[in-house]
Design a protein around this motif. Structure first.
Motif, PDB file in Angstrom:
ATOM      1  N   PRO A   1      32.080  40.403  47.859  1.00 18.12           N
ATOM      2  CA  PRO A   1      32.859  39.180  47.632  1.00 18.12           C
ATOM      3  C   PRO A   1      31.955  37.977  47.467  1.00 18.12           C
TER       4      PRO A   1
ATOM      5  N   SER B   1      36.021  34.303  57.484  1.00 21.80           N
ATOM      6  CA  SER B   1      36.162  33.208  56.543  1.00 21.80           C
ATOM      7  C   SER B   1      34.762  32.785  56.098  1.00 21.80           C
TER       8      SER B   1
ATOM      9  N   GLU C   1      43.754  32.679  51.786  1.00 19.18           N
ATOM     10  CA  GLU C   1      43.352  31.735  50.755  1.00 19.18           C
ATOM     11  C   GLU C   1      43.489  30.272  51.145  1.00 19.18           C
TER      12      GLU C   1
ATOM     13  N   ARG D   1      36.869  32.071  45.456  1.00 17.85           N
ATOM     14  CA  ARG D   1      36.195  33.356  45.679  1.00 17.85           C
ATOM     15  C   ARG D   1      36.552  34.349  44.581  1.00 17.85           C
TER      16      ARG D   1
ATOM     17  N   ASN E   1      36.922  38.385  44.267  1.00 19.64           N
ATOM     18  CA  ASN E   1      36.931  39.668  44.963  1.00 19.64           C
ATOM     19  C   ASN E   1      36.710  40.844  44.029  1.00 19.64           C
TER      20      ASN E   1
ATOM     21  N   HIS F   1      34.863  41.514  55.512  1.00 19.27           N
ATOM     22  CA  HIS F   1      36.215  41.111  55.124  1.00 19.27           C
ATOM     23  C   HIS F   1      36.930  40.365  56.237  1.00 19.27           C
TER      24      HIS F   1
ATOM     25  N   VAL G   1      31.699  33.793  46.988  1.00 17.79           N
ATOM     26  CA  VAL G   1      32.361  32.508  47.174  1.00 17.79           C
ATOM     27  C   VAL G   1      31.602  31.459  46.367  1.00 17.79           C
TER      28      VAL G   1
ATOM     29  N   LEU H   1      39.361  34.235  53.996  1.00 20.52           N
ATOM     30  CA  LEU H   1      39.421  35.415  53.138  1.00 20.52           C
ATOM     31  C   LEU H   1      40.756  36.124  53.233  1.00 20.52           C
TER      32      LEU H   1
END
Length: 123
Positions: free
Chosen positions: A79, A33, A56, A72, A74, A30, A81, A53
């Motif tokens: 996660p 990026s 945004e 992305r 979540n 988390h 992308v 992340l």
């Protein structure tokens, strides 16, 4: 350690669309990026797009602005992308690599890398 795994890619005609995705897993993912790079035959790896992340923010290479969109999801366990590629051109042909890292000077500096997925634009 963070793991990133790409999926998608393939062969598409010029002007067509394609999507590639990248799932992140591991400890502390988390905090990173994520984004995409590409490498065409006999060329160096180049930055394509990135997404932070945390807040945004998105970043794009000039060559793909207006045609590619990074986003992305979540809601998944890991996660994910996505890179939606529209109006593809033969010069977009390359191996596309997902990376997790940090943003510097509006570019992603990759720390963890996926294995790559091939995108070929040809008629």
């Amino acid at each position: 350690q963070v793991q990133v795994v790409e999926s998608g890619g393939g062969l598409v005609q010029p002007g067509g669309s394609l999507s590639v995705s990248c799932a992140a897993s591991g400890r502390n993912f988390h905090g990173y990026s994520m984004g995409w790079f590409r490498q065409a035959p006999e060329k160096g790896r180049e930055f394509v797009a990135a997404l932070t992340l945390g807040n945004e923010n998105t970043y794009y290479a000039d060559a793909v602005k207006g045609r590619f969109t990074i986003s992305r999801d979540n809601t998944k366990t890991n996660p994910t992308v996505y890179l939606q590629m529209n109006n593809l051109k033969p010069e977009d042909t390359a191996a596309y690599y997902c990376a997790a890292g940090s943003i510097t000077d509006n570019h992603l500096v990759g720390k963890y890398w996926g294995q790559g997925t091939q995108v070929t634009v040809s008629s």
